[in-house]
Design a protein around this motif. Structure first.
Motif, short mmCIF file in Angstrom:
data_model
loop_
_atom_site.label_atom_id
_atom_site.label_comp_id
_atom_site.label_asym_id
_atom_site.label_seq_id
_atom_site.Cartn_x
_atom_site.Cartn_y
_atom_site.Cartn_z
N MET A 1 -35.54 -3.99 5.67
CA MET A 1 -35.56 -5.34 6.18
C MET A 1 -34.16 -5.94 6.19
O MET A 1 -33.77 -6.66 7.10
N LYS A 2 -33.36 -5.65 5.15
CA LYS A 2 -31.99 -6.14 5.13
C LYS A 2 -31.21 -5.63 6.32
O LYS A 2 -30.42 -6.35 6.92
N LYS A 3 -31.43 -4.33 6.67
CA LYS A 3 -30.71 -3.76 7.81
C LYS A 3 -31.10 -4.48 9.09
O LYS A 3 -30.25 -4.78 9.93
N LEU A 4 -32.39 -4.80 9.25
CA LEU A 4 -32.82 -5.47 10.47
C LEU A 4 -32.28 -6.88 10.54
O LEU A 4 -31.90 -7.37 11.61
N ASN A 5 -32.22 -7.59 9.39
CA ASN A 5 -31.65 -8.94 9.38
C ASN A 5 -30.20 -8.92 9.82
O ASN A 5 -29.74 -9.77 10.58
N LYS A 6 -29.43 -7.94 9.31
CA LYS A 6 -28.03 -7.82 9.72
C LYS A 6 -27.94 -7.53 11.21
O LYS A 6 -27.10 -8.08 11.92
N LEU A 7 -28.81 -6.64 11.69
CA LEU A 7 -28.80 -6.30 13.12
C LEU A 7 -29.06 -7.53 13.97
O LEU A 7 -28.36 -7.80 14.93
N PHE A 8 -30.09 -8.34 13.59
CA PHE A 8 -30.40 -9.53 14.37
C PHE A 8 -29.26 -10.53 14.31
O PHE A 8 -28.96 -11.21 15.29
N GLY A 9 -28.61 -10.62 13.15
CA GLY A 9 -27.49 -11.54 13.03
C GLY A 9 -26.35 -11.17 13.95
O GLY A 9 -25.81 -12.01 14.66
N GLN A 574 -23.52 -1.55 19.66
CA GLN A 574 -24.43 -0.43 19.47
C GLN A 574 -24.84 -0.35 18.01
O GLN A 574 -24.01 -0.54 17.11
N TYR A 575 -26.13 -0.08 17.80
CA TYR A 575 -26.67 0.05 16.46
C TYR A 575 -27.30 1.42 16.32
O TYR A 575 -28.17 1.80 17.12
N ASN A 576 -26.88 2.18 15.33
CA ASN A 576 -27.42 3.51 15.04
C ASN A 576 -27.97 3.52 13.62
O ASN A 576 -27.29 3.07 12.69
N ALA A 577 -29.17 4.05 13.46
CA ALA A 577 -29.74 4.12 12.11
C ALA A 577 -30.81 5.19 12.06
O ALA A 577 -31.43 5.53 13.07
N TYR A 601 -33.44 12.68 -0.45
CA TYR A 601 -33.10 11.26 -0.31
C TYR A 601 -33.86 10.68 0.88
O TYR A 601 -34.27 11.38 1.80
N SER A 602 -34.02 9.36 0.82
CA SER A 602 -34.72 8.63 1.88
C SER A 602 -33.71 8.03 2.85
O SER A 602 -32.66 7.52 2.44
N PHE A 603 -34.05 8.04 4.14
CA PHE A 603 -33.17 7.42 5.13
C PHE A 603 -33.11 5.90 4.95
O PHE A 603 -32.12 5.27 5.33
N PRO A 607 -27.61 2.53 4.92
CA PRO A 607 -27.50 1.46 5.92
C PRO A 607 -27.21 2.02 7.31
O PRO A 607 -26.55 3.04 7.47
N GLY A 608 -27.74 1.34 8.31
CA GLY A 608 -27.40 1.68 9.68
C GLY A 608 -25.99 1.21 10.02
O GLY A 608 -25.34 0.50 9.24
N GLN A 609 -25.53 1.58 11.19
CA GLN A 609 -24.17 1.24 11.60
C GLN A 609 -24.20 0.36 12.84
O GLN A 609 -24.84 0.70 13.83
N VAL A 610 -23.51 -0.75 12.78
CA VAL A 610 -23.32 -1.62 13.94
C VAL A 610 -21.89 -1.45 14.42
O VAL A 610 -20.94 -1.70 13.66
#
Length: 685
Positions: A1-9, A574-577, A601-603, A607-610
């Motif tokens: 969820m944190k990754k998605l919040n950053k992406l939307f921001g 671009q967002y990759n995750a 490990y879990s994906f 963190p994804g990359q913006v």
């Protein structure tokens, strides 16, 4: 969820910038529409607009129908402008003019069931005014007599012998290197030409060149039409065309492969196509039996060479970044791994490729996230024959069905592909299967000023290695599917002088792979009391790969003195995750060995990359002793940006702070035309 919040921001921040930029362009658009008449791709004063004879055969079905619209109305105590506004409303034609030109009063004017064309001729010509039809189906109105015009214009149509227009033909004035490409009606415009005698040359792949000498006088528009003779002939369903010249037109080093060459080569994927390009190393022979990756300007054994090669399909990048996290099995016992490497080339079917452009030199600043080279693939879109193609080789079978149609301003194309390959025809259960489909909807809006394409894409892969009766108990697989949605297009209100290009895309790939092997270990005692020295270790990768992004780019042509500037300003994000279960294995019977120390490990924990970028470029063409072309630009890339630093404006740190760094990348390409057969090219960046 944190990754998605950053992406939307970040997406919101990017959208605000793009909206502001678009509003700026829109306000500029309104200014030109009100104050100036558009002619030949550059802005001229209304008093300089040129009279053209109406030639119905050269115009689009849309324009013909609008000009033949029957209208009835009357104007009392009005002006010429009132007549034009009435015609525009009744016919849905866009008319461009200067208010000062259409202020002449009209006491009474009545029309009963006359065509728009007839009304325009009647009401304009008695006032010394005429109209020009642009390649965007706009009616441009101006005076017949031009005053103090310093330059002229060459315009015309390029067709083949059958009378069909040639789209994208190159038209160039040899003396000053000014040029244009024909539009979808085969028309071209070359404005702002100084008075003189010139040689105009037209070229098109598969056709003989043609040239004509013409005299351009101040204030005149010269019509110069061409009919080209075809060099193409057919062998079965394969079109064979003449070769193009070897002297390149661009400063960067690139190779272009056409659909006809691909057809002749009988390729199954883009991996086979790249065999036609010298200097490129691939990791497999032609076919679908093994993973195939490409290294431009590098070594196929070097993962950074394959990872740093950017592959784009219809302007949409195929992500390399998320591959860093995969433990994907490789196709074939001796095949290479693609962990941290490039895209598997087998995933792009060859039968649906229109052209492939391979850039191995310094590319335009439009391209980022690349270290080795670029492979730009264009698929078949638009009207085309319906065709079913079936291939059967000893180890590979493939079927491809495709076609497209056009209904007015709307187009629809599709392609379906199925392929199956055996790694060893003597064994069952050791094979690769690929099912791919795409459909593209195309439409032009607003009198052809806005073009848009919407593409839906899907693919399923079954890559299996479990030979029946294998004493080694070999079992590996790659099973997954890909879904993609993308849209791209162009808003070009002023005849190619300025345009706003855009694209947006989202690609989802489901990853499900497993690889196993026999692991030798020291003698071990299990909880059951049994002892082992060899066990079968396996590692699985299950998760989701996301690639989301978009681009907004503004292009404009300027003329300053004797130099032509083609300016480009743009931004992309671009967002990759990877999300989901991740890399899974039993630590007691580790695939990597009991002493490896590696853990699953879990994906979701990574963190994804913006990646956000802004870029600008100016391509200058002119003459300084000899003809030259110079491209100067920069690209500013931000990897996971998180803060704006005002102090960066005066050199105190980066202007944009990013987790993985912020980079300023200047690029320069320079070409001198010493003669028609000699050039000097320089690149730095």
């Amino acid at each position: 969820m944190k990754k998605l919040n950053k992406l939307f921001g970040f997406t919101f921040f990017f959208a605000v910038i793009l909206i502001a930029f678009t509003n700026s362009v829109s306000s500029q658009t309104e200014k030109y529409t009100e104050d100036e008449t558009v002619q030949g791709g550059l802005y001229l004063e209304p008093s300089h607009a040129q009279n053209l004879e109406f030639n119905e055969a050269e115009y689009s079905p849309f324009l013909k129908s609008k000009l033949n619209t029957l209208v009835s109305f009357n104007i009392t105590n009005g002006t010429l402008r009132d007549v034009l506004v009435k015609l525009s409303n009744l016919s849905n034609l866009q008319m461009i003019y200067n208010d000062d030109l259409v202020k002449s009063p009209i006491a009474f004017f009545e029309v009963k069931q006359q065509t728009v064309e007839a009304v325009l001729n009647d009401v304009l010509k008695i006032r010394g005014i005429d109209y020009l039809v642009s390649d965007k189906d706009q009616i441009i109105i101006g005076k017949k007599i031009r005053i103090d015009e310093e330059t002229g214009t060459i315009q015309g149509t390029v067709k083949e012998k059958s009378g069909d227009p040639l789209i994208g033909a190159n038209v160039i004035i040899k003396e000053n290197k000014l040029g244009a490409a024909t539009n979808k009606y085969g028309k071209y415009f070359i404005p702002k030409i100084k008075p003189g005698t010139y040689t105009v040359e037209v070229s098109y792949i598969g056709f003989e060149k043609a040239s004509k000498t013409v005299r351009v006088n101040a204030g005149e528009i010269v019509t110069l039409d061409f009919t080209l003779e075809s060099l193409a002939f057919y062998i079965g369903a394969i079109e064979v065309v003449g070769t193009t010249e070897l002297i390149p037109k661009d400063a960067n080093t690139k190779t272009v492969i056409t659909g006809a060459e691909i057809e002749h080569f009988q390729a199954s994927s883009i991996g086979d196509v790249l065999d036609l390009v010298p200097g490129i190393q691939k990791t497999a022979n032609p076919g679908l039996s093994k993973t195939s990756q490409v290294a431009i300007r590098g070594d196929q054994r070097d993962k950074l060479s394959t990872f740093g090669t950017l592959i784009m399909v219809d302007g949409i990048p195929l992500s390399n970044n998320a591959n860093l996290q995969y433990e994907k099995w490789t196709s074939g016992i001796t095949g290479p791994t693609n962990v941290g490497g490039g895209v598997d080339l087998r995933s792009i079917p060859a039968d649906n490729i229109e052209s492939v452009e391979i850039i191995s030199g310094l590319p335009s600043v439009r391209y980022g996230d690349v270290t080795a080279g670029i492979i730009n693939v264009k698929t078949k879109i638009g009207p085309q024959p319906y065709r079913l193609k079936i291939k059967n080789n000893p180890d590979t079978r493939e079927a491809n069905l495709g076609g497209g149609t056009s209904l007015g301003l709307t187009g629809l194309s599709y392609n379906l592909n199925a392929a199956q390959s055996e790694r060893d025809i003597r064994k069952d259960g050791d094979e690769y299967m690929r099912f791919t489909g795409q459909t593209v909807f195309s439409r032009d809006f607003w009198d052809n000023t806005l073009s848009t394409n919407i593409k839906l894409y899907g693919q399923i892969i079954y890559d299996e290695q479990e030979p029946r009766g294998d004493v080694q108990k070999t079992k590996n697989y790659n099973r997954g599917y890909t879904l993609g949605y993308s849209m791209w297009g162009k808003y070009a209100p002023y005849l190619g002088v300025s345009s706003l290009d855009y694209n947006a895309f989202i690609t989802y790939r489901r990853e499900n792979s497993m690889k196993s092997k026999l692991v030798q270990s020291d003698l071990r005692i299990l909880p059951s009391g049994d002892t082992i020295s060899t066990y079968l270790g396996k590692v699985e990768t299950r998760g989701n790969e996301w690639t989301i992004g978009g681009r907004l780019e503004w292009n404009r042509i300027y003329l300053t003195g004797d130099f032509i500037h083609r300016v480009m300003i743009g931004s992309d994000i671009q967002y990759n995750a990877n999300t989901g279960e991740g890399v899974l294995f039993d630590t007691l019977f580790s695939y990597y060995g009991v002493e490896s120390g590696k853990l699953p490990y879990s994906f979701d924990d990574i963190p994804g990359q913006v990646l956000t970028s802004i870029y600008a470029e100016d391509k200058i063409t002119g003459k300084l002793g000899v003809d030259f072309s110079m491209t100067l630009g920069f690209r500013y890339e931000m990897y996971r940006p998180y803060a704006f630093n005002l102090k960066g404006l005066w050199g105190d740190g980066d202007l944009i702070k990013s987790h993985q760094g912020t980079f300023f990348n200047p690029r320069l390409n320079l070409m001198f035309y010493l003669s028609d057969y000699n050039q000097i090219r320089l690149s730095a960046g």
